[in-house]
Design a protein around this motif. Sequence first.
Motif, PDB file in Angstrom:
ATOM      1  N   VAL B 149       0.764  -1.056   0.218  1.00 39.26           N
ATOM      2  CA  VAL B 149      -0.117  -0.260   0.072  1.00 39.26           C
ATOM      3  C   VAL B 149       0.950   1.238  -0.047  1.00 39.26           C
ATOM      4  N   ASP B 153       1.218   4.349  -3.016  1.00 36.60           N
ATOM      5  CA  ASP B 153       0.861   5.503  -3.079  1.00 36.60           C
ATOM      6  C   ASP B 153       1.628   6.498  -3.359  1.00 36.60           C
ATOM      7  N   GLU B 192      -9.693   3.802   2.296  1.00 34.18           N
ATOM      8  CA  GLU B 192      -9.733   4.914   2.774  1.00 34.18           C
ATOM      9  C   GLU B 192      -8.314   5.533   3.028  1.00 34.18           C
ATOM     10  N   LEU B 193      -7.835   4.842   3.036  1.00 36.59           N
ATOM     11  CA  LEU B 193      -5.892   5.070   2.809  1.00 36.59           C
ATOM     12  C   LEU B 193      -5.418   5.360   1.869  1.00 36.59           C
ATOM     13  N   LEU B 194      -5.891   5.037   0.223  1.00 37.34           N
ATOM     14  CA  LEU B 194      -4.936   5.923  -0.722  1.00 37.34           C
ATOM     15  C   LEU B 194      -5.985   6.611  -1.838  1.00 37.34           C
ATOM     16  N   ALA B 195      -7.604   6.500  -1.147  1.00 31.57           N
ATOM     17  CA  ALA B 195      -8.540   7.423  -1.502  1.00 31.57           C
ATOM     18  C   ALA B 195      -7.883   6.701  -3.214  1.00 31.57           C
TER      19      ALA B 195
END
Lengths: 108, 265
Positions: B149, B153, B192-195
């Motif tokens: 992840v 990003d 939610e983290l990478l959007a």
Amino acid sequence: MMNDLIDMFFSWNTNKNSREKAKRRLQLILAHDRANMNPAMLHLMREEILAVVARYVEVNRDEMEIELENSERMTALIANLPIVKFKSSPLSEENHQPIPADINLDLT
Amino acid sequence: MSRIIVVTSGKGGVGKTTVTSNLGAAIAQLGRTVALIDADFGLRNLDILLGLEERVVYTALDVLSGECRLAQALVKDKRIKGLVLLPAAQNRNKESVQPEQMKKITSALTKGYDYILIDSPAGIEMGFRNAIAAATEAIIVTTPEVAAVRDADRVIGLLEAEGIHNIRLIINRVRPEMVQTNKMMSVEDVLELLAVPLVGVIPDDEKVIVATNKGEPLVIAEDYSLPALSFTNIARRLEGEKVPFMDLMAEQNNILTRIRRIFGG
Ligand SMILES: Nc1ncnc2c1ncn2[C@@H]1O[C@H](COP(=O)(O)OP(=O)(O)OP(=O)(O)O)[C@@H](O)[C@H]1O
Ligand SMILES: [Mg+2]
């Protein structure tokens, strides 16, 4: 099904939930990556902010948080600084306005 | 207008080549023409996943050096109408390819194909630069793991800096039973983290490995599997259809109850 429930129970208890841990770690890592700021710089910024704040209020250093956080690909600096005591006047010298030399204090 | 989509990830081994081959086959099955470009110069394996390795004669480098025409280098998949592969060179120095050359080849392919999927190498160096040079869209492949992840990003940031804003996410190797017991991040967690918008979720499934063993894309396998359905769904979403995301846990339970029923359990 029973196994799942048992697993779930144990992961909550013993593992302290590695899913949640992964997410928390990533939140920090991504915030730093995106801000392109290394931990040393963040540390420096944190100390400078605290030095300014300390002139006005006393902060509980153990409870405070100054972190980069992000949501929706936007990064923000979030500070939570619990105040222990308000100071009656700013302590630091350079905060006093210098008095201009040509001030006129004549009362008559 | 044909679509030029790079499949990339930053981290190695998360499933870029698996996605490129299976998604390419799935799109072609919907009746579109698809050219797959292996941009992993020096470490090619898209031909192997497709089971086309025996039929590779020329590579992209031979086209660039003028040794053959582009059409001669394209390997047609005889099982799936409309699907072709442009192989990468295995032996030559990958540094010898330039982004401009990739653009030239890709733009030539747009004249004959609806979709051009580019299989990017891992990393963010020259090979990655070449792979993204011609792309107007990107599919990021990641797994629900911290390092994957994080790299995803980074790559999203680099793509945006290059002006590629049409970026969608595939989360690969999801294990619903681990998510349920809080041992793996969920699809929602990663989103939610990478959007960036989600285009597909692929379960971790041994059928994926079996398919690569055989050199046979999942969507043409005799027993149509859950991962095959994932790829077909992604293809349909790329085509603009609104396909609901399946609940992998429910699907798995479904299969289990079906099996239990068969065995009278
Ligand atoms: N959904 C899945 N279920 C099970 N195995 C998978 C899945 N996706 C990929 N794999 C396996 O993971 C391995 C790596 O996949 P793949 O070669 O597609 O990754 P890659 O990102 O292209 O790697 P590289 O960075 O080396 O190019 C392969 O052995 C593949 O079979
Ligand atoms: Mg690969």
